[in-house]
Structure formats: C-alpha cells, structure tokens
Design an enzyme around this catalytic site. Structure first.
Site, PDB file in Angstrom:
ATOM      1  N   PHE A  17       0.833  -1.213   0.000  1.00 44.79           N
ATOM      2  CA  PHE A  17       0.000   0.000   0.000  1.00 44.79           C
ATOM      3  C   PHE A  17       0.871   1.268   0.000  1.00 44.79           C
ATOM      4  O   PHE A  17       0.878   2.031  -0.983  1.00 44.79           O
ATOM      5  CB  PHE A  17      -0.935  -0.084   1.224  1.00 44.79           C
ATOM      6  N   GLY A  42       1.633  -7.499  -0.655  1.00 48.48           N
ATOM      7  CA  GLY A  42       1.565  -6.589  -1.801  1.00 48.48           C
ATOM      8  C   GLY A  42       1.249  -7.352  -3.077  1.00 48.48           C
ATOM      9  O   GLY A  42       1.307  -8.584  -3.107  1.00 48.48           O
ATOM     10  N   TYR A 149       5.027  -7.930  15.849  1.00 49.52           N
ATOM     11  CA  TYR A 149       5.110  -6.688  15.072  1.00 49.52           C
ATOM     12  C   TYR A 149       5.740  -5.573  15.915  1.00 49.52           C
ATOM     13  O   TYR A 149       6.735  -4.962  15.517  1.00 49.52           O
ATOM     14  CB  TYR A 149       3.705  -6.288  14.620  1.00 49.52           C
TER      15      TYR A 149
END
Ligand code: NAD
Ligand code: UDP
Length: 326
Positions: A17, A42, A149
């Site tokens: 993105f 992606g 993350y």
C-alpha cells in the site's frame, strides 16, 4: 532531471500500500526506482502502472535474505502492517523486521546509502502518554499476539540507532501512525478497509468493543510527502519522528463517517475487542512540523471519498470476474 539529482532508490515492500505510492512519487520525480517485494501482502497490480517507466524496476526478493544491489538511498518498508496479516505468520513477521533490517542496514553500510525505516506508532503500545511524543518509551506487551510486530519494529529501531552509533550510517526513522487510502488491501482487516468494504457491499459494519477506542488517520499522499522530506533532512538528523494526522476519532465516529460518506444503509454491529488493542492513539507532530515544515493537508472527508472510489473499483472488478466465471 539533471543527472546530479537523479538518485538510485531502493524501496523494499514497494508493491504494498504505502510502498506503491512512494514508488509512484519517486518515479515521477525522475529517480531510478528499484522496487523489491516478496508479494506477501503486496501485489503486482499495485505497481503495474509503473512497468512502462524506464526508470522503474521490480525485483521479487525476500528481505530476510541478503541483497546485493548498488543504490544511493533505501526506504525500508517491507513488513506486513495489518494485524491479521502480521499475526498470520508471527515468526516470519519478526524475521522480516529484524533480519530484514540487518540485511538492509548491511547493504546501506556497504554502498554508503542513506536508509529510511518505516517504524510505527505501535512502538508506543497501549500508551500511557497522550498524545504520543517521540520521547515516550512506550508500554508494549512483549509476549502477546501483537508483539511480533511491535517488538520486531522496536528491535529494528535499535539496530538502526546502533548502526548509526557504531558505523556512522545516515539513518532516518519514521514512526508512522494509521494511514489510509487507495490500494489498501481490501481484506486486510484494518479498520478503514473493513468498514469501507462493508459499507459499499451493504454488510454490517463491525465495530470492536464499544467503539470508544481512538485512532488518528492520515491520508496516504500526505504520508508519502513526509517520507521524502524526512529522507532529505541533513545527515545529523536521524529521528525517530512521528508522522501522522493528529485528528483523533473513536471507531464509532469512523463507522458513522464512512456510512455517511458512502451513502450506505449498513447497520453497525458490535464485536469483541481484540486482545491488547491500544486504547487511544494520537501523534504529537511538533517535531515533523519543525524539521520538515510538514503537516497533513487532506481532510478526512476528502480522503474517504478518494478511498471509497478505489474500493468501488475493487468491488466492480471482482463482480466482473465472478460474472465471467459463470
Ligand atoms: P503492506 O502490507 O501493504 O505492505 C508491505 C509490503 O511489504 C507488501 O508489499 C509485502 O508483500 C512486503 N513484504 C512483507 N514481507 C516482506 C519480506 N520479507 N520481503 C520483501 N517484502 C516483504 O503494508 P503498508 O501499510 O504499505 O506498510 C508499509 C510499511 O509501513 C510497513 O513496514 C508497516 O509496518 C509500516 N507502517 C504502516 C502503517 C499504515 O497505517 N499503513 C502504519 C505504521 C507503519
Ligand atoms: N476495528 C474495528 N472494526 C474492524 C477493524 C478494526 O472496530 O472491523 C478497530 C480495532 O479494534 C482498532 C482500530 O479499529 O481499535 C484500528 O484497527 P486497525 O487494525 O486498523 O489498526 P491498529 O489497531 O493496528 O491501529
């Protein structure tokens, strides 16, 4: 563009993105852009419109493996960003952040390139300081479902600072707050893409918890502008720097704004709040205003309008494919 200003720029995660918008902007500026991506989240579709540009190149590569190319600048964006994507294979998420950072920093060191790290507001975790300033060290659970993350990105920041202190690298760390816009993955589970897809297809809008948790949303074009300005700051400036839109909203507000802006008749339904979901988030962007002369300029309604246009096309394309199958 004069040769002296034309740079060879690597964008990792360039088919995602944010990466696709960044590649587009750098190509338009006349730079030679090398987009590296393993297509985990992606797609080629995100960058297909750049294939005809002689100054754009695409390489399928996983940043957890070393990369040998010659470039002047590196934007390191490779990493799944939505909770459902980064929690799908959490070990790979940590590897992408940590091994990916080591590999890209090693590359920057070898070729003397300037390197930018796409860090995140998640380094603040469930923040006790509001709005969040760069000096705040955060409140992060090291063993929860978001840790792959959050801690991966924190460790990457550590590596960037140590490569600066130990090897004198020119580094830039951006702490990116929630960003939205065209080319978000339609099923990435992030709040704007979820609500948009639900609103446009007449499905119930799924607000988690009571919807009183907050986020602050920045339109993608504003964010990309900030990336490039940060990369162009003098060598002494490293960040970390918050980048985002300080306009804070509850998730219930977001649901209502999306229903209104799409003219949807969807109802709002309430679902359980995911574990460790940060309670509120708003960037203090005083540093970005001061160092970059930057602040976001796209109003939420305008950003939502452009985003809805994109998601309408996504839905139409999928309906056409479906119709061709029958
Ligand atoms: P995205 O998922 O759309 O893009 C990430 C890209 O990285 C994808 O193209 C994916 O295929 C690629 N990728 C993942 N693992 C890889 C690997 N091992 N090797 C090569 N490529 C790999 O996400 P995005 O929203 O565009 O986010 C881009 C970056 O910005 C990420 O690093 C993310 O953590 C950071 N960020 C984004 C936001 C946001 O709101 N969008 C907020 C904070 C931080
Ligand atoms: N959220 C929601 N409904 C959804 C998806 C997300 O209410 O369908 C909430 C989520 O619980 C969080 C906020 O929206 O409080 C932002 O979630 P997102 O996954 O977009 O980003 P992050 O939590 O990483 O900021």
């Amino acid at each position: 563009m004069k040769e002296a200003y034309r740079k060879r720029i690597l964008v990792t995660g360039g088919a995602g993105f944010l990466g696709s918008h960044l590649c587009e902007r750098l190509v338009a500026q006349g730079h030679d852009v090398l987009c590296v991506d393993n297509f985990y989240t992606g797609t080629k579709d995100n960058i297909a419109h750049l294939f005809d540009s002689p100054n754009f190149e695409l390489m399928r590569h996983d940043v957890t493996f070393p990369l040998y190319v010659e470039v002047d600048e590196i934007y390191n964006l490779a990493c799944p960003a939505s909770p459902i994507h980064y929690q799908h294979d959490p070990v790979q998420t940590t590897k992408t952040s940590v091994h990916g950072a080591i590999n890209m920093l090693g590359l920057a060191k070898r070729v003397h390139a300037k390197i930018f790290q796409a860090s995140t507001s998640e380094v603040y975790g469930d923040a006790h300081v509001h709005p969040q300033q760069e000096a705040y060290w955060g409140n992060v659970n090291p063993i929860g479902p978001r840790s792959c993350y959050d801690e991966g990105k924190r460790c990457a920041e550590t590596l960037f600072m140590d490569y600066r202190r130990q090897h004198g690298l020119s580094i830039k760390i951006a702490r990116i707050f929630n960003t939205y816009g065209p080319r978000m993955h339609p099923s990435d589970g992030r709040v704007i893409s979820n609500f948009m897809m639900q609103a446009l297809s007449g499905q119930p809008i799924t607000v988690y918890g009571e919807g009183m948790q907050t986020r602050s949303f920045c339109y993608v074009d504003d964010m990309v502008e900030a990336f490039i300005r940060l990369m162009n700051t003098p060598d002494e400036f490293t960040g970390p720097m918050n980048l985002g839109n300080p306009h804070e909203l509850t998730m219930l507000d977001v649901a209502r704004r999306i229903i209104e802006s799409t003219g949807s008749s969807s109802e709002i339904v309430f679902k359980p709040l995911p574990m460790d979901d940060p309670w509120h988030r708003q960037p203090d962007i005083a540093l970005a205003r001061d160092k970059l002369g930057w602040s976001p300029t796209t109003a939420l309604d305008e950003g939502l309008r452009r985003t809805a246009q994109h998601f309408r096309q996504v839905i139409e394309a999928s309906e056409t494919r479906e119709a061709q199958r029958v």
